[in-house]
Design an enzyme around this catalytic site. Structure first.
Site, mmCIF file in Angstrom:
data_model
loop_
_atom_site.group_PDB
_atom_site.id
_atom_site.type_symbol
_atom_site.label_atom_id
_atom_site.label_comp_id
_atom_site.label_asym_id
_atom_site.label_seq_id
_atom_site.Cartn_x
_atom_site.Cartn_y
_atom_site.Cartn_z
ATOM 1 C CG ASN A 48 -1.767 1.293 1.266
ATOM 2 O OD1 ASN A 48 -2.680 1.433 0.462
ATOM 3 N ND2 ASN A 48 -1.470 2.220 2.164
ATOM 4 C CD GLU A 49 -1.371 5.841 0.194
ATOM 5 O OE1 GLU A 49 -0.763 6.324 1.163
ATOM 6 O OE2 GLU A 49 -2.418 6.332 -0.266
ATOM 7 C CG ASN A 78 -4.931 4.414 -1.713
ATOM 8 O OD1 ASN A 78 -5.772 3.664 -2.218
ATOM 9 N ND2 ASN A 78 -4.128 4.031 -0.733
ATOM 10 C CE1 TYR A 94 -4.682 14.052 4.937
ATOM 11 C CE2 TYR A 94 -5.128 12.208 3.477
ATOM 12 C CZ TYR A 94 -4.991 12.720 4.755
ATOM 13 O OH TYR A 94 -5.161 11.897 5.842
ATOM 14 C CD GLU A 102 -6.392 4.292 1.344
ATOM 15 O OE1 GLU A 102 -6.133 5.474 1.685
ATOM 16 O OE2 GLU A 102 -5.715 3.318 1.721
ATOM 17 C CD1 TRP A 117 -9.004 6.290 4.730
ATOM 18 C CD2 TRP A 117 -8.839 4.137 4.108
ATOM 19 N NE1 TRP A 117 -8.235 5.648 5.651
ATOM 20 C CE2 TRP A 117 -8.127 4.328 5.308
ATOM 21 C CE3 TRP A 117 -8.895 2.863 3.543
ATOM 22 C CZ2 TRP A 117 -7.453 3.282 5.943
ATOM 23 C CZ3 TRP A 117 -8.226 1.834 4.183
ATOM 24 C CH2 TRP A 117 -7.515 2.053 5.364
ATOM 25 C CE LYS A 133 -8.868 11.102 5.230
ATOM 26 N NZ LYS A 133 -7.847 10.955 6.309
HETATM 27 C C1 GCB Z 1 -3.871 6.694 2.889
HETATM 28 C C2 GCB Z 1 -3.510 5.404 3.536
HETATM 29 C C3 GCB Z 1 -4.411 5.067 4.710
HETATM 30 C C4 GCB Z 1 -4.686 6.319 5.525
HETATM 31 C C5 GCB Z 1 -5.395 7.317 4.643
HETATM 32 C C6 GCB Z 1 -5.709 8.635 5.351
HETATM 33 O O1 GCB Z 1 -3.528 6.973 1.792
HETATM 34 O O2 GCB Z 1 -3.439 4.336 2.646
HETATM 35 O O3 GCB Z 1 -3.793 4.083 5.495
HETATM 36 O O4 GCB Z 1 -5.406 6.063 6.687
HETATM 37 O O5 GCB Z 1 -4.605 7.623 3.542
HETATM 38 O O6 GCB Z 1 -6.776 8.751 5.918
HETATM 39 O O7 GCB Z 1 -4.851 9.508 5.359
#
Ligand code: GCB
Length: 594
Positions: A414-415, A468, A474, A506, A551, A570
Site C-alpha cells: 500500500n502506497e 488512493n 489533502y 481509497e 476510505w 474517514k
Molecule cells: C492513505 C492510507 C491510509 C490512511 C489514509 C488517510 O492513503 O493508505 O492508510 O489512513 O490515507 O486517511 O490519510
C-alpha cells in the site's frame, strides 16, 4: 497452509480464553528464561485481543518490546498416537513459543499463521504449559517498517502507516490433531467453459508412501458431481453453478488419503467456488463478465479489542456492507483473519487481499510533520533484507489464501514509493514472485498520490491500477470544484499511459459524526457526502474506472498526530458502527448500480 478442521480423522480445540500476561519492561524475559516457570506478577488477558487497550495503563498501551503470554492446557489422552499441532492464527508482529521448557516455533510477521508439531513435546492426559513471547517492534527490516528511538523516558516507536500499532495474540490459538500420515496441503484452481466448470487440484501429503489420494466434489446439496484418484488432476463439472459476486455458491472438495484399511487414513474438506478472474484491456472480468467493485478499505479495529478477532464485529461489518449494497472490500493493510475470507466466500463478497507492506514511503507526511528527512530505499532503511521479509510475507499470504474464491487480486503493498529507480528495482522481483506463486490472479499494488502517471515507474509491472486519491481533502482541501477538475485530469493521464482497469482503493474525507453545516465545510457529514458525490461524478465519466472503495468503512484508531483527533475519522461509520450521512448516500448509489 491448511486451517485446522474437525473431520472423521482430525480434531481441534481452541485455546482461546483468559491467559496470563506479563509486560517485559526491562527486556529480560528471554535471558531469564521466563518460559520455564509461571509468569511472575502476571495479569489475566483475553485471547484473542490486542493487549494495548485492555488495561488502564499507558505503560502497556505504549510498550515497545516483548510481552509474555502463558496458559496451561490438557491434551486429551485419546489423542495418544495422533500427530498433535499447536497453531497460532497470528501473533503481531513476531513471536517465539515454548511448550514447557522446549522452544517449538518462532515466526516473523504479524498477520499470518504459524504452527509447530508438538507430538513429542506434549504429554497426552497431562497438563502442559505454553508460553509465548510476542514482540511489537517495527524496524527497517520488518513489514510494515518503522524505527525505534531511545529517549530518556524509554523507547519510542515510529512508523509510517496511519493506524495504531496494536499487538498481541490477535486470533485463535489452536491445538489440533492429524493422523501421522496426513494431507498437508491442497491447491485448487478453477475454470469455466460454457456451462462446464473445471477444478484443477493438487494434494500434498506427508508420511503417505504407498497410500492413495481420492477426491470427491459435491454440490451444495451434497450430491457428488465428480471424483478422481491421484494427488493431482482436473475435475470437470457439467451444468456448473459458478461462484459469483453476490452469490457465494460453494462445492465441497473432500480429500481422502487411503491405505489398505476399510476407512480413509485422513480426510480434509475444502469449500470450492468455481469462478474465473481475468483482466481484459481496461475491464476486470469475473466469470467473463465485467465486474465493478463497490465497497471499502477497512481495518480490523474495534474498541477495547483493537485488532482482536471478534465474530460479532465480523458478521456485523458484513451485514452493514450488504445494507449499503457493497460487493467488495480490500484487506487494508494486512491479511485479515481467515474467518473473514471464509465468510466472504460463502456470501459472494469480492476481496482484494493485501500484504502488511504499508508505509514503505518516507515521502508521505515526513518533512511537514516534523519527521526526519530520509530515503525510503537505502542500505540503512528499506533494503535487501526488508525485501526478503516482504517476499516471505507475499509467500505466506498466497499460501494461506490461494483457495479462497472471494480473493480476486493480490495487493502486494500500500502506497510505497513508486517513482524512483530504487522502487522499481525493489518491486520488479516481488511482482514476479507473486505471479509465479499464483498465475491465476491479477497482481497489483496501491499507488500513492505522490506518484501520478507521469512520475510512477512501477505500474507497468502489474495487471491493475489501484489508486488512493484525496482530491478535496489533502489537496484542493475544501474546494470540490477544483478537486473535480484535478481528479479527472489525473485519471485521463493514467488512461492514456496504461489502458488498464483502474480501481479507486481509497478516497474520502475525515468527518466528525454529528457535525453539520448548511455550507460545505470540511469535517462535516455534509462535506463527506459532497466529496463522495463529486468523486463519483468523475468515475461515472471514465470507462476505465472499474471500482470505488471508499476510505474507510469505519473510524479507527491511529497513533498520535496533530491531524488525528482520537484516530482517523474517514469512516462512513463511526468506530462503533453508526452510520454517518454518507452511508445513506452510498446506499442510494450502490443499490442503483448493477
Ligand atoms: C492513505 C492510507 C491510509 C490512511 C489514509 C488517510 O492513503 O493508505 O492508510 O489512513 O490515507 O486517511 O490519510
Amino acid at each position: 497452509m491448511l486451517r485446522p478442521q474437525d473431520t472423521v480423522s482430525r480434531e481441534r480445540r481452541s485455546l482461546n480464553g483468559l491467559w496470563q500476561f506479563s509486560l517485559d519492561a526491562e527486556g529480560v524475559g528471554r535471558t531469564e528464561g521466563w518460559w520455564n516457570r509461571p509468569l511472575a506478577s502476571a495479569r489475566e488477558i483475553p485471547v484473542p485481543a490486542s493487549y494495548n487497550d485492555i488495561f488502564a495503563d499507558a505503560k502497556v498501551r505504549d510498550h515497545v518490546g516483548d510481552v509474555w503470554y502463558q496458559t496451561q492446557f490438557r491434551v486429551p489422552s485419546r489423542w495418544a498416537g495422533e500427530r498433535i499441532v499447536l497453531r497460532f492464527d497470528s501473533a503481531t508482529h513476531r513471536a517465539v513459543a515454548w511448550v514447557d521448557g522446549t522452544q517449538i516455533v518462532e515466526h516473523e510477521g504479524g498477520y499470518t499463521p504459524f504452527e509447530a508439531d508438538v507430538t513429542d513435546v506434549v504429554e497426552p492426559g497431562a497438563e502442559n504449559r505454553v508460553t509465548v513471547v510476542v514482540n511489537n517492534v517495527l524496524t527497517w527490516q520488518s513489514i510494515p517498517p518503522g524505527y525505534v528511538e531511545e529517549t530518556p523516558e524509554g523507547r519510542r516507536q515510529f512508523y509510517f502507516h496511519d493506524f495504531f500499532n496494536y499487538a498481541g495474540l490477535h486470533r485463535t490459538v489452536w491445538l489440533y490433531t492429524t493422523p501421522t500420515s496426513y494431507v498437508s496441503d491442497v491447491t485448487v484452481v478453477t475454470g469455466l467453459s460454457g456451462s462446464t466448470g473445471t477444478v484443477n487440484y493438487r494434494v500434498e501429503t506427508v508420511g503417505a508412501e504407498g497410500s492413495e489420494v481420492r477426491v470427491a466434489l459435491r454440490d451444495a446439496e451434497g450430491a457428488e458431481v465428480a471424483r478422481a484418484t491421484g494427488s493431482s488432476g482436473e475435475l470437470s463439472v457439467e451444468d456448473v453453478h459458478p461462484w459469483r459476486p453476490g452469490e457465494g455458491y460453494l462445492y465441497d472438495l473432500t480429500v481422502e488419503l487411503w491405505g489398505t484399511g476399510e476407512a480413509p487414513i485422513d480426510v480434509y474438506s475444502l469449500g470450492v467456488g468455481v469462478r474465473t478472474v481475468q483482466v481484459d484491456g481496461a475491464r476486470f472480468l469475473i466469470n467473463g463478465e465485467p465486474f465493478y467493485f463497490r465497497g471499502f478499505g477497512k481495518h480490523e479495529d474495534s474498541v477495547v479489542r483493537g485488532k482482536g478477532y471478534d465474530n460479532a464485529y465480523m458478521v456485523h461489518d458484513f451485514v452493514l456492507m450488504e445494507w449499503l449494497g457493497a460487493n467488495s472490500f480490500r484487506t487494508s493493510h494486512y491479511p485479515y483473519a481467515e474467518e473473514v475470507l471464509d465468510y466472504a466466500d460463502r456470501h459472494g463478497i469480492v476481496v482484494i487481499d493485501e500484504t502488511p507492506a504499508v508505509g514503505l514511503n518516507t515521502g508521505i507526511g515526513g518533512g511537514i510533520f516534523g519527521g526526519k528527512p530520509m530515503k525510503t530505499f537505502s542500505e540503512e532503511t528499506v533494503n535487501a533484507a526488508t525485501q526478503d521479509v516482504h517476499r516471505q510475507a507475499i509467500r505466506e499470504l498466497v499460501a494461506r489464501d490461494k483457495n479462497h474464491p472471494s480473493v480476486v487480486i493480490w495487493s502486494i503493498a500500500n502506497e510505497p514509493e513508486s517513482d524512483t529507480p530504487e522502487s522499481r528495482a525493489y518491486f520488479e522481483p516481488l511482482a514476479a514472485e507473486a505471479r509465479r506463486l499464483d498465475p491465476s490472479r491479477p497482481v497489483g499494488f496501491v499507488n500513492v498520490m505522490l506518484a501520478p502517471a507521469d512520475k510512477d515507474v512501477v505500474s507497468d509491472l502489474f495487471d491493475v491500477l489501484m489508486l488512493n486519491r484525496y482530491y478535496g481533502w489533502y489537496v484542493n482541501s475544501g474546494d470540490l470544484a477544483n478537486a473535480e477538475r484535478a481528479l479527472e485530469a489525473e485519471l485521463q493521464a493514467w488512461v492514456k499511459k496504461h489502458g488498464k482497469p483502474i480501481i479507486f482503493t481509497e478516497y474520502g474525507a475525515d468527518t466528525i459524526a454529528g457535525l453539520h453545516s448548511v455550507t460545505p465545510i470540511p469535517w462535516t457529514e455534509e462535506y463527506q457526502a459532497d466529496l463522495l458525490e463529486m468523486t463519483h461524478r468523475v468515475f461515472d465519466r471514465v470507462d476505465a474506472v472499474v471500482g470505488e472503495q471508499i476510505w474507510a468503512f469505519a473510524d479507527f484508531a491511529t497513533g498520535f498526530a496533530i491531524f488525528r483527533v482520537d484516530g482517523n475519522k474517514k469512516g462512513v461509520f463511526t468506530r462503533d458502527r453508526r452510520p454517518k450521512a454518507a452511508a445513506h448516500l452510498l446506499r442510494r448509489r450502490w443499490q442503483r448500480l448493477p
